[in-house]
Design a protein around this motif. Structure first.
Motif, PDB file in Angstrom:
ATOM      1  N   ALA A   1      70.210  19.173 -11.982  1.00  0.00           N
ATOM      2  CA  ALA A   1      70.963  18.850 -10.765  1.00  0.00           C
ATOM      3  C   ALA A   1      71.757  17.551 -10.948  1.00  0.00           C
ATOM      4  CB  ALA A   1      70.013  18.733  -9.575  1.00  0.00           C
ATOM      5  N   GLU A   2      71.162  16.572 -11.615  1.00  0.00           N
ATOM      6  CA  GLU A   2      71.871  15.317 -11.894  1.00  0.00           C
ATOM      7  C   GLU A   2      73.110  15.576 -12.745  1.00  0.00           C
ATOM      8  OE1 GLU A   2      68.914  12.952 -13.854  1.00  0.00           O
ATOM      9  OE2 GLU A   2      67.801  12.552 -11.989  1.00  0.00           O
ATOM     10  N   ILE A   3      72.950  16.391 -13.758  1.00  0.00           N
ATOM     11  CA  ILE A   3      74.073  16.702 -14.645  1.00  0.00           C
ATOM     12  C   ILE A   3      75.141  17.480 -13.884  1.00  0.00           C
ATOM     13  CG2 ILE A   3      74.768  18.004 -16.701  1.00  0.00           C
ATOM     14  CD1 ILE A   3      71.911  17.268 -17.814  1.00  0.00           C
ATOM     15  N   ASP A   4      74.730  18.457 -13.084  1.00  0.00           N
ATOM     16  CA  ASP A   4      75.693  19.210 -12.268  1.00  0.00           C
ATOM     17  C   ASP A   4      76.490  18.268 -11.379  1.00  0.00           C
ATOM     18  OD1 ASP A   4      75.177  21.752 -13.243  1.00  0.00           O
ATOM     19  OD2 ASP A   4      73.785  22.276 -11.634  1.00  0.00           O
ATOM     20  N   GLN A   5      75.810  17.298 -10.769  1.00  0.00           N
ATOM     21  CA  GLN A   5      76.484  16.345  -9.884  1.00  0.00           C
ATOM     22  C   GLN A   5      77.476  15.487 -10.680  1.00  0.00           C
ATOM     23  OE1 GLN A   5      73.843  13.815  -7.681  1.00  0.00           O
ATOM     24  NE2 GLN A   5      75.470  13.094  -6.336  1.00  0.00           N
ATOM     25  N   GLU A   6      77.081  15.058 -11.852  1.00  0.00           N
ATOM     26  CA  GLU A   6      77.963  14.247 -12.689  1.00  0.00           C
ATOM     27  C   GLU A   6      79.192  15.019 -13.155  1.00  0.00           C
ATOM     28  OE1 GLU A   6      75.527  12.695 -15.846  1.00  0.00           O
ATOM     29  OE2 GLU A   6      74.097  11.875 -14.390  1.00  0.00           O
ATOM     30  N   LEU A   7      79.037  16.304 -13.399  1.00  0.00           N
ATOM     31  CA  LEU A   7      80.156  17.119 -13.870  1.00  0.00           C
ATOM     32  C   LEU A   7      81.088  17.528 -12.739  1.00  0.00           C
ATOM     33  CD1 LEU A   7      78.346  19.389 -16.468  1.00  0.00           C
ATOM     34  CD2 LEU A   7      79.921  17.501 -16.930  1.00  0.00           C
ATOM     35  N   GLY A   8      80.642  17.389 -11.516  1.00  0.00           N
ATOM     36  CA  GLY A   8      81.480  17.754 -10.379  1.00  0.00           C
ATOM     37  C   GLY A   8      81.328  19.216 -10.009  1.00  0.00           C
ATOM     38  N   ASP A   9      81.964  19.576  -8.924  1.00  0.00           N
ATOM     39  CA  ASP A   9      81.886  20.941  -8.417  1.00  0.00           C
ATOM     40  C   ASP A   9      82.281  21.948  -9.485  1.00  0.00           C
ATOM     41  OD1 ASP A   9      81.111  20.004  -5.958  1.00  0.00           O
ATOM     42  OD2 ASP A   9      83.127  20.063  -5.104  1.00  0.00           O
ATOM     43  N   ASP A  10      81.411  22.868  -9.727  1.00  0.00           N
ATOM     44  CA  ASP A  10      81.641  23.970 -10.662  1.00  0.00           C
ATOM     45  C   ASP A  10      81.820  23.543 -12.117  1.00  0.00           C
ATOM     46  OD1 ASP A  10      81.509  25.830  -8.535  1.00  0.00           O
ATOM     47  OD2 ASP A  10      83.629  25.500  -8.077  1.00  0.00           O
ATOM     48  N   GLY A  11      81.587  22.275 -12.425  1.00  0.00           N
ATOM     49  CA  GLY A  11      81.781  21.801 -13.798  1.00  0.00           C
ATOM     50  C   GLY A  11      80.866  22.469 -14.794  1.00  0.00           C
ATOM     51  N   SER A  12      79.566  22.484 -14.496  1.00  0.00           N
ATOM     52  CA  SER A  12      78.657  23.087 -15.470  1.00  0.00           C
ATOM     53  C   SER A  12      78.829  24.599 -15.523  1.00  0.00           C
ATOM     54  CB  SER A  12      77.210  22.707 -15.182  1.00  0.00           C
ATOM     55  OG  SER A  12      76.753  23.269 -13.986  1.00  0.00           O
ATOM     56  N   LEU A  13      79.191  25.208 -14.405  1.00  0.00           N
ATOM     57  CA  LEU A  13      79.454  26.648 -14.413  1.00  0.00           C
ATOM     58  C   LEU A  13      80.632  26.957 -15.324  1.00  0.00           C
ATOM     59  CD1 LEU A  13      78.996  29.520 -13.385  1.00  0.00           C
ATOM     60  CD2 LEU A  13      80.476  28.963 -11.439  1.00  0.00           C
ATOM     61  N   ALA A  14      81.679  26.178 -15.233  1.00  0.00           N
ATOM     62  CA  ALA A  14      82.848  26.403 -16.088  1.00  0.00           C
ATOM     63  C   ALA A  14      82.486  26.227 -17.561  1.00  0.00           C
ATOM     64  CB  ALA A  14      83.974  25.442 -15.696  1.00  0.00           C
ATOM     65  N   ILE A  15      81.671  25.231 -17.854  1.00  0.00           N
ATOM     66  CA  ILE A  15      81.253  25.009 -19.245  1.00  0.00           C
ATOM     67  C   ILE A  15      80.427  26.198 -19.737  1.00  0.00           C
ATOM     68  CG2 ILE A  15      79.778  23.604 -20.743  1.00  0.00           C
ATOM     69  CD1 ILE A  15      80.680  21.181 -18.989  1.00  0.00           C
ATOM     70  N   ARG A  16      79.448  26.631 -18.937  1.00  0.00           N
ATOM     71  CA  ARG A  16      78.609  27.778 -19.342  1.00  0.00           C
ATOM     72  C   ARG A  16      79.453  29.022 -19.567  1.00  0.00           C
ATOM     73  NH1 ARG A  16      75.333  25.667 -15.339  1.00  0.00           N
ATOM     74  NH2 ARG A  16      75.937  27.312 -13.890  1.00  0.00           N
ATOM     75  N   GLU A  17      80.386  29.269 -18.667  1.00  0.00           N
ATOM     76  CA  GLU A  17      81.227  30.452 -18.805  1.00  0.00           C
ATOM     77  C   GLU A  17      82.109  30.367 -20.055  1.00  0.00           C
ATOM     78  OE1 GLU A  17      83.225  30.714 -15.031  1.00  0.00           O
ATOM     79  OE2 GLU A  17      81.544  31.780 -14.113  1.00  0.00           O
ATOM     80  N   SER A  18      82.657  29.189 -20.308  1.00  0.00           N
ATOM     81  CA  SER A  18      83.494  29.010 -21.487  1.00  0.00           C
ATOM     82  C   SER A  18      82.703  29.209 -22.768  1.00  0.00           C
ATOM     83  CB  SER A  18      84.121  27.623 -21.496  1.00  0.00           C
ATOM     84  OG  SER A  18      84.998  27.478 -20.417  1.00  0.00           O
ATOM     85  N   LEU A  19      81.510  28.603 -22.815  1.00  0.00           N
ATOM     86  CA  LEU A  19      80.690  28.701 -24.018  1.00  0.00           C
ATOM     87  C   LEU A  19      80.139  30.102 -24.227  1.00  0.00           C
ATOM     88  CD1 LEU A  19      78.833  25.282 -23.933  1.00  0.00           C
ATOM     89  CD2 LEU A  19      80.775  25.952 -25.369  1.00  0.00           C
ATOM     90  N   SER A  20      79.843  30.812 -23.144  1.00  0.00           N
ATOM     91  CA  SER A  20      79.311  32.163 -23.305  1.00  0.00           C
ATOM     92  C   SER A  20      80.362  33.127 -23.841  1.00  0.00           C
ATOM     93  CB  SER A  20      78.724  32.680 -21.995  1.00  0.00           C
ATOM     94  OG  SER A  20      79.754  32.910 -21.059  1.00  0.00           O
ATOM     95  N   ALA A  21      81.631  32.761 -23.720  1.00  0.00           N
ATOM     96  CA  ALA A  21      82.706  33.610 -24.242  1.00  0.00           C
ATOM     97  C   ALA A  21      82.808  33.524 -25.753  1.00  0.00           C
ATOM     98  CB  ALA A  21      84.036  33.220 -23.605  1.00  0.00           C
ATOM     99  N   ILE A  22      82.209  32.469 -26.340  1.00  0.00           N
ATOM    100  CA  ILE A  22      82.260  32.285 -27.795  1.00  0.00           C
ATOM    101  C   ILE A  22      81.072  33.011 -28.414  1.00  0.00           C
ATOM    102  CG2 ILE A  22      82.157  30.595 -29.664  1.00  0.00           C
ATOM    103  CD1 ILE A  22      83.280  28.543 -27.642  1.00  0.00           C
ATOM    104  N   ARG A  23      81.343  33.880 -29.301  1.00  0.00           N
ATOM    105  CA  ARG A  23      80.275  34.641 -29.984  1.00  0.00           C
ATOM    106  C   ARG A  23      80.440  34.534 -31.463  1.00  0.00           C
ATOM    107  NH1 ARG A  23      76.750  35.271 -26.160  1.00  0.00           N
ATOM    108  NH2 ARG A  23      77.547  36.224 -24.331  1.00  0.00           N
TER     109      ARG A  23
END
Length: 148
Positions: free
Chosen positions: A126-148
């Motif tokens: 939760a601390e990291i999510d707050q530091e990354l801002g709204d939807d920041g960690s979601l965007a990172i997870r989605e971007s990284l999951s696209a790499i295979r």
């Protein structure tokens, strides 16, 4: 070494500033350290937490399913499991369907340890999510999951 064999320092700076692999590795190390520090009081590190979480299933996990989930080779998984088995947190049994295989489960002590770790993970995440801002960690997870 001749000048023909050298790589210009400007190339080094370019790689340092733009290399996705380097930046992801640095971010992964920083995240790992943060979770390691947070979980140290209960005696776990981030890799052990992830491994134990991967075993939190209604049925025992196979080595292959854990390797696939954690993107880990079998040798590395075996080494990580030995540490947790010695601590009495994980149990490995012969797979009755394939005697060459192993089935992995959390012990009662392992489940208790995982239960203690989840609130720590939740807080740090939760601390990291707050530091990354709204939807920041979601965007990172989605971007990284696209790499295979």
């Amino acid at each position: 070494m001749s000048n023909l064999d050298s790589v210009p320092f400007s190339t080094t700076l370019h790689v340092r500033d733009t290399c996705l692999c380097l930046h992801v590795q640095r971010a992964a190390r920083a995240l790992a350290r943060r979770f390691d520090v947070a979980m140290k009081p209960i005696g776990l590190n981030n890799g052990q937490f992830s491994l134990m979480m991967s075993l939190n299933r209604p049925v025992p996990a196979t080595m292959k399913s854990v390797c696939d989930l954690l993107a880990m080779d079998r040798t590395t998984l075996t080494a990580a499991l030995k540490v947790l088995e010695r601590r009495g947190l994980v149990k490995s049994d012969v797979d009755p369907k394939d005697r060459r295989g192993r089935l992995l489960t959390l012990t009662d002590a392992g489940m208790a340890m995982l239960s203690a770790a989840v609130p720590i993970w939740t807080r740090v995440h939760a601390e990291i999510d707050q530091e990354l801002g709204d939807d920041g960690s979601l965007a990172i997870r989605e971007s990284l999951s696209a790499i295979r």
